[in-house]
Design an enzyme around this catalytic site. Sequence first.
Site, PDB file in Angstrom:
ATOM      1  N   HIS A   1     -44.968  -4.313 -13.749  1.00 18.15           N
ATOM      2  CA  HIS A   1     -45.255  -2.950 -14.206  1.00 18.15           C
ATOM      3  C   HIS A   1     -44.785  -2.355 -15.517  1.00 18.15           C
ATOM      4  O   HIS A   1     -45.463  -1.655 -16.004  1.00 18.15           O
ATOM      5  CB  HIS A   1     -44.629  -1.984 -13.167  1.00 18.15           C
ATOM      6  CG  HIS A   1     -43.190  -1.986 -13.315  1.00 18.15           C
ATOM      7  ND1 HIS A   1     -42.244  -2.719 -12.519  1.00 18.15           N
ATOM      8  CD2 HIS A   1     -42.315  -1.196 -13.996  1.00 18.15           C
ATOM      9  CE1 HIS A   1     -41.041  -2.163 -12.710  1.00 18.15           C
ATOM     10  NE2 HIS A   1     -40.890  -1.334 -13.785  1.00 18.15           N
TER      11      HIS A   1
ATOM     12  N   ASP B   1     -45.382  -7.328  -7.798  1.00 18.28           N
ATOM     13  CA  ASP B   1     -44.648  -6.918  -9.232  1.00 18.28           C
ATOM     14  C   ASP B   1     -43.984  -8.153  -9.873  1.00 18.28           C
ATOM     15  O   ASP B   1     -42.598  -8.029  -9.889  1.00 18.28           O
ATOM     16  CB  ASP B   1     -43.856  -5.569  -9.011  1.00 18.28           C
ATOM     17  CG  ASP B   1     -43.466  -5.112 -10.110  1.00 18.28           C
ATOM     18  OD1 ASP B   1     -43.895  -5.154 -11.134  1.00 18.28           O
ATOM     19  OD2 ASP B   1     -42.338  -4.069 -10.257  1.00 18.28           O
TER      20      ASP B   1
ATOM     21  N   ARG C   1     -35.312   3.756   5.095  1.00 16.04           N
ATOM     22  CA  ARG C   1     -35.023   4.668   3.924  1.00 16.04           C
ATOM     23  C   ARG C   1     -36.533   5.144   3.137  1.00 16.04           C
ATOM     24  O   ARG C   1     -36.409   5.893   2.285  1.00 16.04           O
ATOM     25  CB  ARG C   1     -34.206   3.874   3.004  1.00 16.04           C
ATOM     26  CG  ARG C   1     -32.888   3.645   3.713  1.00 16.04           C
ATOM     27  CD  ARG C   1     -32.178   4.466   4.375  1.00 16.04           C
ATOM     28  NE  ARG C   1     -30.921   3.755   5.271  1.00 16.04           N
ATOM     29  CZ  ARG C   1     -30.391   4.385   6.063  1.00 16.04           C
ATOM     30  NH1 ARG C   1     -30.631   5.632   6.650  1.00 16.04           N
ATOM     31  NH2 ARG C   1     -29.380   3.872   6.602  1.00 16.04           N
ATOM     32  N   TYR C   2     -37.553   4.197   3.154  1.00 13.42           N
ATOM     33  CA  TYR C   2     -38.712   4.664   2.431  1.00 13.42           C
ATOM     34  C   TYR C   2     -39.946   4.574   3.608  1.00 13.42           C
ATOM     35  O   TYR C   2     -40.657   3.573   3.355  1.00 13.42           O
ATOM     36  CB  TYR C   2     -38.831   3.334   1.403  1.00 13.42           C
ATOM     37  CG  TYR C   2     -37.996   3.424   0.441  1.00 13.42           C
ATOM     38  CD1 TYR C   2     -37.811   4.356  -0.644  1.00 13.42           C
ATOM     39  CD2 TYR C   2     -37.068   2.387   0.187  1.00 13.42           C
ATOM     40  CE1 TYR C   2     -37.129   4.445  -1.674  1.00 13.42           C
ATOM     41  CE2 TYR C   2     -35.903   2.430  -0.725  1.00 13.42           C
ATOM     42  CZ  TYR C   2     -36.057   3.369  -1.772  1.00 13.42           C
ATOM     43  OH  TYR C   2     -35.178   3.602  -2.760  1.00 13.42           O
ATOM     44  N   ARG C   3     -39.999   5.677   4.283  1.00 12.42           N
ATOM     45  CA  ARG C   3     -40.803   5.700   5.465  1.00 12.42           C
ATOM     46  C   ARG C   3     -42.363   6.010   4.873  1.00 12.42           C
ATOM     47  O   ARG C   3     -43.203   5.250   5.403  1.00 12.42           O
ATOM     48  CB  ARG C   3     -40.539   6.729   6.349  1.00 12.42           C
ATOM     49  CG  ARG C   3     -39.325   6.617   7.170  1.00 12.42           C
ATOM     50  CD  ARG C   3     -39.042   7.513   8.189  1.00 12.42           C
ATOM     51  NE  ARG C   3     -38.059   7.296   8.951  1.00 12.42           N
ATOM     52  CZ  ARG C   3     -37.649   6.589   9.767  1.00 12.42           C
ATOM     53  NH1 ARG C   3     -38.752   5.610  10.281  1.00 12.42           N
ATOM     54  NH2 ARG C   3     -36.523   6.430  10.349  1.00 12.42           N
ATOM     55  N   ARG C   4     -42.561   6.407   3.640  1.00 12.95           N
ATOM     56  CA  ARG C   4     -43.716   6.285   2.966  1.00 12.95           C
ATOM     57  C   ARG C   4     -44.238   5.132   2.410  1.00 12.95           C
ATOM     58  O   ARG C   4     -45.546   5.027   1.643  1.00 12.95           O
ATOM     59  CB  ARG C   4     -43.674   7.764   2.042  1.00 12.95           C
ATOM     60  CG  ARG C   4     -43.578   9.050   2.640  1.00 12.95           C
ATOM     61  CD  ARG C   4     -43.616   9.882   1.476  1.00 12.95           C
ATOM     62  NE  ARG C   4     -42.453   9.771   0.467  1.00 12.95           N
ATOM     63  CZ  ARG C   4     -42.395  10.377  -0.618  1.00 12.95           C
ATOM     64  NH1 ARG C   4     -43.129  11.472  -1.036  1.00 12.95           N
ATOM     65  NH2 ARG C   4     -41.436  10.155  -1.482  1.00 12.95           N
TER      66      ARG C   4
ATOM     67  N   SER D   1     -35.822  -2.106 -15.329  1.00 15.41           N
ATOM     68  CA  SER D   1     -37.086  -2.758 -14.715  1.00 15.41           C
ATOM     69  C   SER D   1     -37.255  -4.218 -15.185  1.00 15.41           C
ATOM     70  O   SER D   1     -37.159  -4.416 -16.602  1.00 15.41           O
ATOM     71  CB  SER D   1     -38.444  -2.049 -14.909  1.00 15.41           C
ATOM     72  OG  SER D   1     -38.412  -0.747 -14.330  1.00 15.41           O
TER      73      SER D   1
END
EC number: 3.4.21.27
Length: 624
Positions: free
Chosen positions: A430, A479, A547-550, A574
Amino acid sequence: MTSLHQVLYFIFFASVSSECVTKVFKDISFQGGDLSTVFTPSATYCRLVCTHHPRCLLFTFMAESSSDDPTKWFACILKDSVTEILPMVNMTGAISGYSFKQCPQQLSTCSKDVYVNLDMKGMNYNSSVVKNARECQERCTDDAHCQFFTYATGYFPSVDHRKMCLLKYTRTGTPTTITKLNGVVSGFSLKSCGLSNLACIRDIFPNTVLADLNIDSVVAPDAFVCRRICTHHPTCLFFTFFSQAWPKESQRHLCLLKTSESGLPSTRITKSHALSGFSLQHCRHSVPVFCHPSFYNDTDFLGEELDIVDVKGQETCQKTCTNNARCQFFTYYPSHRLCNERNRRGRCYLKLSSNGSPTRILHGRGGISGYSLRLCKMDNVCTTKINPRVVGGAASVHGEWPWQVTLHISQGHLCGGSIIGNQWILTAAHCFSGIETPKKLRVYGGIVNQSEINEGTAFFRVQEMIIHDQYTTAESGYDIALLKLESAMNYTDFQRPICLPSKGDRNAVHTECWVTGWGYTALRGEVQSTLQKAKVPLVSNEECQTRYRRHKITNKMICAGYKEGGKDTCKGDSGGPLSCKYNGVWHLVGITSWGEGCGQKERPGVYTNVAKYVDWILEKTQTV
């Protein structure tokens, strides 16, 4: 009568024999304890051979003119002693010293030295005319069988043999003899330097037997150990391993080391419970260290017993074995007595054998077995050791994270990255969104403070960007990206590669992991001038998913961070490394990828799981 000089030396060595002794002693010979004699071109190479021999603790090297008999020149006498010391006598031309097995510094098996006017004798199996000694060494490095070479220069007495390159090998990997010969140059293959261009095949093939010549056999607990043994055996090119389920009991755990005239297996036979594979000696950039770090549960290693000690836990047993110069492997029996669990101690059996491997492996007796880690510190180029942007981070110092680089575009910090080879940087895909060409990129290594960088600062240009073809967004995975540099970098204490994770250590439990970078120390903070560091715990993918349900947390991702927040990577970090120390060696476990906020409570950082991309990395770096 023994001289006072000899007595003082004996007392000195008695006090340091289990410690690191780097000094060599000229005109001194160790008396007795002979294991074997090989021939080496220097005392330095003799010590290298001793260090990697399973039992050698001391050596005596007979330099040129050390004897009236030239056939004894360059003899390297490998020695052992139950007490770890031997008496010394004065001998003109002898050079003696200790193995580096107990030394904290790195000792590479790589030897780039060439030796003028020395002819290293062996089996001459290939000859050709080349321009110079360097080209001859390159031919040796790119030939499957070649261990060392002799090149006849333009000054060689015989005109017909000038410019001739002779490729050689022996059963031991060292010359059979070494003689003085004017007009020649000799040296060793650079395969162990990670410089071979031969094919590197890392796959292990299940249910496969290779039906070629067996040159040796050892006992091993699994195919990964068998492969490491093959890799560091002087003539092994491939192997077959019989697992615990192999039908013939006497052959279980047998590791058959093999070779062939062509360098490749001639016949593959399908048989259950057998595994086969290839030596990794040819692998460019990353020949593995001769190190077996795993524990083997409900497994007993048999061998000659050195000592029995009571310790708490198999880790302490392994450390005790590592700290004993003669111990090669161990078996630990946990205590089952009813007593205070915190004070419970088990019995640790320290063992050795003639070849460094167990004489037999048994199961079902409750033991936990493993190997000494003394050679895990040997340098395979990437085994960098350090002493111990990050939100909640602290400033780093020069040489602390020598694999960390900063990627610049338009004279500003873009992303971090990690050195994995002398022409390769691993980073996040990215980072290059909207960047069409690598021409504007600059890679700076050995940098701690961004303020150090000016127009006069040395940098590397990027020849090619390789972005994973399945990458779309950081949150979707894949990534990962490689940068190929236009020119190779020289390794220093401040600019060195980090090891890639090993498939054989895929079940390793990483307890010491650090993130580093120059990113913001808060979501709306400022980019840090000084490289920041923070120790972070790994978080299971199951917990990370809550913690990251989406988002979908896949097995190609790895998460790290504190539940309460406070320490995490942030914008600008990054592409930088998540570095984890395992058995004294730092591995690139993750690449900083994405997360929500910076160091927020119950929002761990998400990293690219490098172990899942090792094959992709090797494919790209070896074919480009």
